[in-house]
Design an enzyme around this catalytic site. Structure first.
Site, PDB file in Angstrom:
ATOM      1  N   LYS A  62       0.859   4.143  -2.781  1.00  0.00           N
ATOM      2  CA  LYS A  62       0.461   5.508  -2.421  1.00  0.00           C
ATOM      3  C   LYS A  62       1.623   6.488  -2.611  1.00  0.00           C
ATOM      4  O   LYS A  62       1.409   7.679  -2.846  1.00  0.00           O
ATOM      5  CB  LYS A  62      -0.053   5.546  -0.977  1.00  0.00           C
ATOM      6  CG  LYS A  62      -1.425   4.880  -0.785  1.00  0.00           C
ATOM      7  CD  LYS A  62      -2.509   5.522  -1.631  1.00  0.00           C
ATOM      8  CE  LYS A  62      -3.914   5.217  -1.130  1.00  0.00           C
ATOM      9  NZ  LYS A  62      -4.957   5.681  -2.080  1.00  0.00           N
ATOM     10  N   TYR A  75       0.841  -1.210   0.000  1.00  0.00           N
ATOM     11  CA  TYR A  75       0.000   0.000   0.000  1.00  0.00           C
ATOM     12  C   TYR A  75       0.874   1.258   0.000  1.00  0.00           C
ATOM     13  O   TYR A  75       0.622   2.208  -0.750  1.00  0.00           O
ATOM     14  CB  TYR A  75      -0.896  -0.066   1.239  1.00  0.00           C
ATOM     15  CG  TYR A  75      -1.835   1.090   1.448  1.00  0.00           C
ATOM     16  CD1 TYR A  75      -2.998   1.224   0.679  1.00  0.00           C
ATOM     17  CD2 TYR A  75      -1.605   2.042   2.445  1.00  0.00           C
ATOM     18  CE1 TYR A  75      -3.883   2.265   0.900  1.00  0.00           C
ATOM     19  CE2 TYR A  75      -2.486   3.081   2.672  1.00  0.00           C
ATOM     20  CZ  TYR A  75      -3.627   3.197   1.896  1.00  0.00           C
ATOM     21  OH  TYR A  75      -4.500   4.233   2.124  1.00  0.00           O
TER      22      TYR A  75
HETATM   23  N1  LIG Z   1      -9.579   5.859   5.901  1.00  0.00           N
HETATM   24  C1  LIG Z   1      -8.331   6.303   6.050  1.00  0.00           C
HETATM   25  O1  LIG Z   1      -7.848   6.539   7.164  1.00  0.00           O
HETATM   26  C2  LIG Z   1      -7.468   6.549   4.845  1.00  0.00           C
HETATM   27  C3  LIG Z   1      -6.181   7.067   5.055  1.00  0.00           C
HETATM   28  C4  LIG Z   1      -5.367   7.323   3.957  1.00  0.00           C
HETATM   29  C5  LIG Z   1      -5.844   7.087   2.680  1.00  0.00           C
HETATM   30  N2  LIG Z   1      -7.084   6.560   2.502  1.00  0.00           N
HETATM   31  C6  LIG Z   1      -7.515   6.313   1.127  1.00  0.00           C
HETATM   32  O2  LIG Z   1      -8.764   6.931   0.910  1.00  0.00           O
HETATM   33  C7  LIG Z   1      -9.453   6.242  -0.135  1.00  0.00           C
HETATM   34  C8  LIG Z   1     -10.870   5.940   0.315  1.00  0.00           C
HETATM   35  O3  LIG Z   1     -10.813   5.030   1.390  1.00  0.00           O
HETATM   36  P1  LIG Z   1     -11.932   4.946   2.535  1.00  0.00           P
HETATM   37  O4  LIG Z   1     -11.219   4.978   3.823  1.00  0.00           O
HETATM   38  O5  LIG Z   1     -13.026   5.904   2.270  1.00  0.00           O
HETATM   39  O6  LIG Z   1     -12.407   3.431   2.321  1.00  0.00           O
HETATM   40  P2  LIG Z   1     -13.865   2.789   2.095  1.00  0.00           P
HETATM   41  O7  LIG Z   1     -13.682   1.334   2.064  1.00  0.00           O
HETATM   42  O8  LIG Z   1     -14.820   3.373   3.084  1.00  0.00           O
HETATM   43  O9  LIG Z   1     -14.283   3.337   0.656  1.00  0.00           O
HETATM   44  C9  LIG Z   1     -13.562   2.959  -0.491  1.00  0.00           C
HETATM   45  C10 LIG Z   1     -14.528   2.674  -1.630  1.00  0.00           C
HETATM   46  O10 LIG Z   1     -13.738   2.268  -2.759  1.00  0.00           O
HETATM   47  C11 LIG Z   1     -14.399   1.191  -3.398  1.00  0.00           C
HETATM   48  N3  LIG Z   1     -13.439   0.373  -4.135  1.00  0.00           N
HETATM   49  C12 LIG Z   1     -12.436  -0.385  -3.630  1.00  0.00           C
HETATM   50  N4  LIG Z   1     -11.807  -1.028  -4.614  1.00  0.00           N
HETATM   51  C13 LIG Z   1     -12.422  -0.679  -5.773  1.00  0.00           C
HETATM   52  C14 LIG Z   1     -12.244  -1.031  -7.129  1.00  0.00           C
HETATM   53  N5  LIG Z   1     -11.307  -1.906  -7.499  1.00  0.00           N
HETATM   54  N6  LIG Z   1     -13.049  -0.465  -8.055  1.00  0.00           N
HETATM   55  C15 LIG Z   1     -14.022   0.417  -7.690  1.00  0.00           C
HETATM   56  N7  LIG Z   1     -14.257   0.766  -6.422  1.00  0.00           N
HETATM   57  C16 LIG Z   1     -13.464   0.220  -5.470  1.00  0.00           C
HETATM   58  C17 LIG Z   1     -15.036   0.404  -2.256  1.00  0.00           C
HETATM   59  O11 LIG Z   1     -16.096  -0.419  -2.718  1.00  0.00           O
HETATM   60  C18 LIG Z   1     -15.479   1.516  -1.318  1.00  0.00           C
HETATM   61  O12 LIG Z   1     -16.819   1.907  -1.541  1.00  0.00           O
HETATM   62  C19 LIG Z   1      -8.612   5.007  -0.454  1.00  0.00           C
HETATM   63  O13 LIG Z   1      -7.805   5.260  -1.586  1.00  0.00           O
HETATM   64  C20 LIG Z   1      -7.757   4.859   0.787  1.00  0.00           C
HETATM   65  O14 LIG Z   1      -6.568   4.162   0.530  1.00  0.00           O
HETATM   66  C21 LIG Z   1      -7.908   6.298   3.547  1.00  0.00           C
END
Ligand SMILES: NC(=O)c1ccc[n+]([C@@H]2O[C@H](COP(=O)([O-])OP(=O)(O)OC[C@H]3O[C@@H](n4cnc5c(N)ncnc54)[C@H](O)[C@@H]3O)[C@@H](O)[C@H]2O)c1
Length: 275
Positions: A170, A166
């Site tokens: 990223k 990851y």
């Molecule tokens: N939550 C955190 O603390 C955090 C921190 C840093 C970065 N992020 C990044 O933020 C972004 C959103 O994450 P989140 O925390 O809202 O997670 P989440 O799981 O709540 O939402 C992510 C969404 O992406 C969709 N998804 C996943 N793989 C997919 C694919 N192959 N095709 C289409 N849709 C897909 C999922 O179905 C989900 O609805 C991600 O890129 C994650 O890596 C999150």
């Protein structure tokens, strides 16, 4: 004040978490939104919710890692809304593990969803972001501002034990962002990344009770160990994780004309969490 009036914004991973919060806030600010997700039900529900509130939304179900996703979603966006102004590469999940036991599939899955998928989607959008701008410059001497927002993570900036796949992906998206900012800046396309710390979604929920995401024949458990999250919040300057709504705010800023001279930035949205 509607910061995104009439803008067409395509948001991947809009079914839940940060992407869904961004879609709601974009819509409240007047954007017409294309909501993409792997899961049909949440994006269809969200599109109905936004339309009921007077907004314009299109639900699009698809896997960002599939070969045909990019061209299909761009075609659907143009057909439905007639253009594209803002592209948000947000879809993703985590598949944690330590390096010495990680197999190629676990490594590659993260590169596919967090790095190759944004690359392919931006490439497919080039005719409507870069080339349209080029034509506008030729015709009128200036192009309308257009935006790309890539979602990265503090894992990509600082590394995080147990997330080598990851973190690498990223980190890669930061390189992609900085380079594209230099390639497309002259076409008035601003490309920026938002690096989140800990935002309350299923990715940071207690793994013990966490959800799974199905990829091929793998059911991948999401979340982080409960004691890790407790430790993080104890040492966090604000004493808590952020909400998806708090994560969405900076995206609206970057998508708006307020950020027309912000290009190639990596904005850390962590609540001040120094790593
Ligand atoms: N939550 C955190 O603390 C955090 C921190 C840093 C970065 N992020 C990044 O933020 C972004 C959103 O994450 P989140 O925390 O809202 O997670 P989440 O799981 O709540 O939402 C992510 C969404 O992406 C969709 N998804 C996943 N793989 C997919 C694919 N192959 N095709 C289409 N849709 C897909 C999922 O179905 C989900 O609805 C991600 O890129 C994650 O890596 C999150």
């Amino acid at each position: 004040m509607a910061l995104l009036a009439e803008k067409v914004a395509l948001i991947t991973g809009a079914g839940r978490g940060i992407g869904a919060a961004a879609a709601r806030l974009f819509s409240q600010h007047g954007a017409r939104v294309v909501l993409c997700d792997l899961d049909a039900a949440p994006v269809e529900q969200l599109a109905a919710e936004l339309k009921a509130a007077g907004g314009q939304a299109l639900a699009f179900t698809g896997d960002v890692t599939s070969a045909e996703f990019a061209s299909q979603v761009i075609a659907a966006t143009l057909e439905h809304f007639g253009g594209l102004d803002v592209l948000v590469n947000n879809a993703g999940y985590t598949w944690d593990g330590v390096l010495h036991t990680m197999d190629d599939a676990q490594w590659q899955a993260m590169l596919d969803v967090h790095l190759s998928a944004p690359f392919r989607l931006i490439r497919a959008a080039a005719p409507y972001l870069r080339d349209t701008a080029k034509a506008e410059i030729k015709a009128h001497g200036a192009a309308k501002a257009r935006k790309i927002i890539n979602v990265s993570s503090v894992s990509g900036v600082y590394g995080n034990a147990g997330q080598v796949n990851y973190s690498a992906a990223k980190s890669g998206v930061i390189g992609l962002t900085k380079t594209l900012a230099k390639e497309w800046g002259r076409f008035n396309v601003q490309t920026n990344a938002v690096c989140y710390g800990f935002i309350e979604t299923r990715l940071t929920a207690a793994k013990e009770q966490g959800e799974t995401i199905q990829r091929g024949d793998q059911a991948i458990k999401l979340g982080v160990p409960e004691n890790l999250m407790a430790g993080i919040t104890m040492f966090h300057p604000m004493g808590r994780a952020g909400t998806p709504e708090e994560a969405a705010g900076p995206m609206v800023f970057l998508a708006s004309s307020l950020a027309n001279y912000v290009n190639g930035e990596i904005l850390e949205v962590t609540g001040g969490m120094g790593i």
